[in-house]
Design a protein around this motif. Structure first.
Motif, PDB file in Angstrom:
ATOM      1  N   UNK A  28       0.835  -1.202   0.000  1.00  0.00           N
ATOM      2  CA  UNK A  28       0.000   0.000   0.000  1.00  0.00           C
ATOM      3  C   UNK A  28       0.873   1.256   0.000  1.00  0.00           C
ATOM      4  N   UNK A  29       1.938   1.256   0.772  1.00  0.00           N
ATOM      5  CA  UNK A  29       2.795   2.452   0.835  1.00  0.00           C
ATOM      6  C   UNK A  29       3.516   2.689  -0.495  1.00  0.00           C
ATOM      7  N   UNK A  30       3.906   1.618  -1.186  1.00  0.00           N
ATOM      8  CA  UNK A  30       4.535   1.769  -2.503  1.00  0.00           C
ATOM      9  C   UNK A  30       3.535   2.337  -3.513  1.00  0.00           C
ATOM     10  N   UNK A  31       2.301   1.831  -3.476  1.00  0.00           N
ATOM     11  CA  UNK A  31       1.263   2.342  -4.373  1.00  0.00           C
ATOM     12  C   UNK A  31       0.997   3.818  -4.111  1.00  0.00           C
ATOM     13  N   UNK A  32       0.866   4.166  -2.840  1.00  0.00           N
ATOM     14  CA  UNK A  32       0.602   5.562  -2.472  1.00  0.00           C
ATOM     15  C   UNK A  32       1.720   6.477  -2.948  1.00  0.00           C
ATOM     16  N   UNK A  33       2.958   6.050  -2.743  1.00  0.00           N
ATOM     17  CA  UNK A  33       4.107   6.861  -3.155  1.00  0.00           C
ATOM     18  C   UNK A  33       4.129   7.042  -4.675  1.00  0.00           C
ATOM     19  N   UNK A  34       3.820   5.978  -5.411  1.00  0.00           N
ATOM     20  CA  UNK A  34       3.826   6.085  -6.868  1.00  0.00           C
ATOM     21  C   UNK A  34       2.700   6.985  -7.363  1.00  0.00           C
ATOM     22  N   UNK A  35       1.532   6.900  -6.733  1.00  0.00           N
ATOM     23  CA  UNK A  35       0.421   7.783  -7.105  1.00  0.00           C
ATOM     24  C   UNK A  35       0.810   9.244  -6.873  1.00  0.00           C
ATOM     25  N   UNK A  36       1.467   9.512  -5.747  1.00  0.00           N
ATOM     26  CA  UNK A  36       1.922  10.886  -5.477  1.00  0.00           C
ATOM     27  C   UNK A  36       2.942  11.334  -6.526  1.00  0.00           C
ATOM     28  N   UNK A  37       3.803  10.417  -6.926  1.00  0.00           N
ATOM     29  CA  UNK A  37       4.796  10.740  -7.958  1.00  0.00           C
ATOM     30  C   UNK A  37       4.114  11.084  -9.279  1.00  0.00           C
ATOM     31  N   UNK A  38       3.103  10.321  -9.661  1.00  0.00           N
ATOM     32  CA  UNK A  38       2.352  10.600 -10.890  1.00  0.00           C
ATOM     33  C   UNK A  38       1.686  11.975 -10.784  1.00  0.00           C
ATOM     34  N   UNK A  39       1.061  12.237  -9.648  1.00  0.00           N
ATOM     35  CA  UNK A  39       0.398  13.531  -9.453  1.00  0.00           C
ATOM     36  C   UNK A  39       1.384  14.687  -9.575  1.00  0.00           C
ATOM     37  N   UNK A  40       2.583  14.522  -9.018  1.00  0.00           N
ATOM     38  CA  UNK A  40       3.613  15.570  -9.143  1.00  0.00           C
ATOM     39  C   UNK A  40       4.019  15.763 -10.604  1.00  0.00           C
ATOM     40  N   UNK A  41       4.136  14.647 -11.336  1.00  0.00           N
ATOM     41  CA  UNK A  41       4.511  14.718 -12.757  1.00  0.00           C
ATOM     42  C   UNK A  41       3.509  15.518 -13.578  1.00  0.00           C
ATOM     43  N   UNK A  42       2.237  15.465 -13.195  1.00  0.00           N
ATOM     44  CA  UNK A  42       1.218  16.185 -13.961  1.00  0.00           C
ATOM     45  C   UNK A  42       0.908  17.551 -13.367  1.00  0.00           C
ATOM     46  N   UNK A  43       1.712  17.968 -12.379  1.00  0.00           N
ATOM     47  CA  UNK A  43       1.615  19.337 -11.893  1.00  0.00           C
ATOM     48  C   UNK A  43       0.903  19.557 -10.578  1.00  0.00           C
ATOM     49  N   UNK A  44       0.502  18.507  -9.892  1.00  0.00           N
ATOM     50  CA  UNK A  44      -0.144  18.670  -8.582  1.00  0.00           C
ATOM     51  C   UNK A  44       0.940  18.811  -7.508  1.00  0.00           C
ATOM     52  N   UNK A  45       0.732  19.715  -6.591  1.00  0.00           N
ATOM     53  CA  UNK A  45       1.749  19.976  -5.576  1.00  0.00           C
ATOM     54  C   UNK A  45       1.378  19.446  -4.196  1.00  0.00           C
ATOM     55  N   UNK A  46       0.233  18.789  -4.080  1.00  0.00           N
ATOM     56  CA  UNK A  46      -0.188  18.258  -2.786  1.00  0.00           C
ATOM     57  C   UNK A  46       0.791  17.196  -2.294  1.00  0.00           C
ATOM     58  N   UNK A  47       0.901  17.088  -0.986  1.00  0.00           N
ATOM     59  CA  UNK A  47       1.780  16.077  -0.393  1.00  0.00           C
ATOM     60  C   UNK A  47       0.989  14.885   0.135  1.00  0.00           C
TER      61      UNK A  47
END
Length: 81
Positions: A28-47
């Protein structure tokens, strides 16, 4: 008369399925981290992940959807009127 070229994305579902199968084994933590990485790639700045990406199933669907788009083929198509 020809209309201007329109950009079309044709998704690559086979490659997206492969990516999905690879990520099904992730924690679950790996999935969450990758989702955050994708969001950052598309311009989202949320943590933190948005509410609609809190479950494992939602995260896998997001990753699969992103992969289908990311591995897609961009086409220029002209329609004839």
């Amino acid at each position: 008369m020809n209309s201007p070229a329109t950009t079309i994305i044709r998704v690559n579902l086979e490659r997206a399925k492969e990516v999905s199968l690879e990520w099904e084994q992730a924690s679950y933590s790996e999935l969450s981290a990758y989702c955050l990485e994708i969001l950052r790639e598309i311009g989202c700045t949320d943590t933190e992940l948005p509410v609609n990406l809190r479950t494992r199933e939602q995260q896998l669907n997001f990753i699969t959807g992103f992969a289908s788009y990311a591995f897609g083929e961009v086409l220029n198509v002209q329609n004839v009127n």
